[in-house]
Design an enzyme around this catalytic site. Structure first.
Site, PDB file in Angstrom:
ATOM      1  N   HIS A   1      -2.037   2.469  -6.267  1.00  0.00           N
ATOM      2  CA  HIS A   1      -2.857   1.324  -5.868  1.00  0.00           C
ATOM      3  C   HIS A   1      -3.148   0.414  -7.069  1.00  0.00           C
ATOM      4  CE1 HIS A   1      -4.895  -0.318  -2.380  1.00  0.00           C
ATOM      5  NE2 HIS A   1      -5.871  -0.716  -3.164  1.00  0.00           N
TER       6      HIS A   1
ATOM      7  N   ARG B   1       0.865  -1.176   0.000  1.00  0.00           N
ATOM      8  CA  ARG B   1       0.000   0.000   0.000  1.00  0.00           C
ATOM      9  C   ARG B   1       0.905   1.230   0.000  1.00  0.00           C
ATOM     10  NH1 ARG B   1      -2.095  -3.518   3.924  1.00  0.00           N
ATOM     11  NH2 ARG B   1      -4.218  -4.290   3.473  1.00  0.00           N
TER      12      ARG B   1
END
Length: 316
Positions: A260, A162
């Site tokens: 992402h 992430r």
């Protein structure tokens, strides 16, 4: 229950302390909550309700706030997505639940219904290997900044980190990288859960190239090259999102691509190679296999292609 004499907005700092101390939410979630509550304060001010107390917030106010969110535009003039609107409403729900917990009279959070999101719009977006290759090769590695950016993209694709996990990486975690062809580090991920992340040989190579710059004495692995008052000089998530938009345009790949998206692309790539869902769950740091099941779309498509190619019913 007691009626608070303080305006609703005056409770926000205490609420943020609550989610940090009692709820134990991550730093990035706290930042997102603060931003969301800023929108709430903006709306209250626009309605001359900045001094409204918690018990004075009505169902009509909730409705008007929903209208405000549905019509709000971002910097480029697009209305915010239903998902983002729902996030703001979830934060408001949490604030109202906090009032209930503190025995402060306020409207029930159950009065706030979330918008239904069309599942067809929740199609997972990812880049194929040729597009990833274009992105990885776009930074100008003859410059320190380009070398850093190449290392960032290689890290994202190799690890599936992430963005919040990426920016939290420190140089000391890579002290043992010099005598390794590939590498692994232990991190504390979302929800304060530890996991191991793995760097491919190529990603390890580019991190080594980036770390050869001895002038970088900061704790952070990825640093900003701009003058900054931030003593740590750690590159922020927003900065990485902005620089990726520039590289996406240069590479000529789909403009929806974000950090992402690379995480999705990494998981999709593993799925295409036949890696089981449980392993992908571990790589991504998902607490529930249900979250990881979004990647089964790849398996479904592969099975469809096999069925179409080999099943006799398609050849009559």
């Amino acid at each position: 229950m007691e009626i608070s004499e303080k305006p609703l907005t005056a409770h926000i700092d205490e609420f943020l302390q609550y989610i940090e101390i009692e709820r134990g939410l991550s730093q990035s979630t706290q930042v997102n909550y603060r931003r969301s509550l800023y929108h709430l304060k903006q709306w209250l001010c626009s309605q001359n309700k900045e001094h409204a107390k918690p018990h004075e917030l009505t169902t009509e106010d909730i409705w008007q706030y929903r209208l405000y969110l549905s019509r709000k535009q971002d910097r480029v003039g697009n209305t915010v997505s239903k998902k983002t609107q729902n996030y703001h409403l979830i934060v408001l729900r949490c604030l109202l639940d906090y009032f209930t917990l503190r025995d402060i009279t306020a409207i029930s959070s159950r009065k706030i219904m979330l918008s239904k999101i069309n599942d067809d719009k929740q199609i997972l977006k990812f880049l194929d290997t040729s597009q990833i290759k274009l992105l990885l090769e776009t930074p100008d590695i003859s410059r320190s900044k380009g070398l850093r950016d190449r290392a960032i993209f290689e890290t994202l694709f190799s690890t599936g980190l992430r963005i919040s996990e990426l920016v939290a990486l420190n140089r000391t975690q890579f002290n043992g990288i010099w005598d390794q062809n590939d590498f692994k580090v232990s991190i504390i991920g979302k929800g304060n859960y530890p996991r191991m992340v793995f760097f491919s040989e190529r990603a390890t190579y580019w991190i080594k190239e980036y770390l050869k710059d001895d002038s970088n004495t900061y704790e952070a692995l990825f640093v900003s090259y701009k003058d900054s008052t931030n003593k740590e000089n750690r590159l922020t998530a927003r900065s990485i999102e902005r620089l990726m938009k520039i590289y996406v345009l240069k590479a000529g790949i789909p403009t929806f691509a974000s950090p992402h998206t690379i995480r999705h692309s990494m998981a999709t790539n593993l799925m295409e190679q036949g890696v089981d869902l449980r392993s992908i769950q571990e790589f991504l740091g998902h607490r529930s296999i249900v979250t990881t099941q979004i990647y089964t779309h790849v398996t479904n498509k592969r099975l469809h292609d096999i069925h179409k190619k080999f099943h006799d019913g398609n050849n009559f």
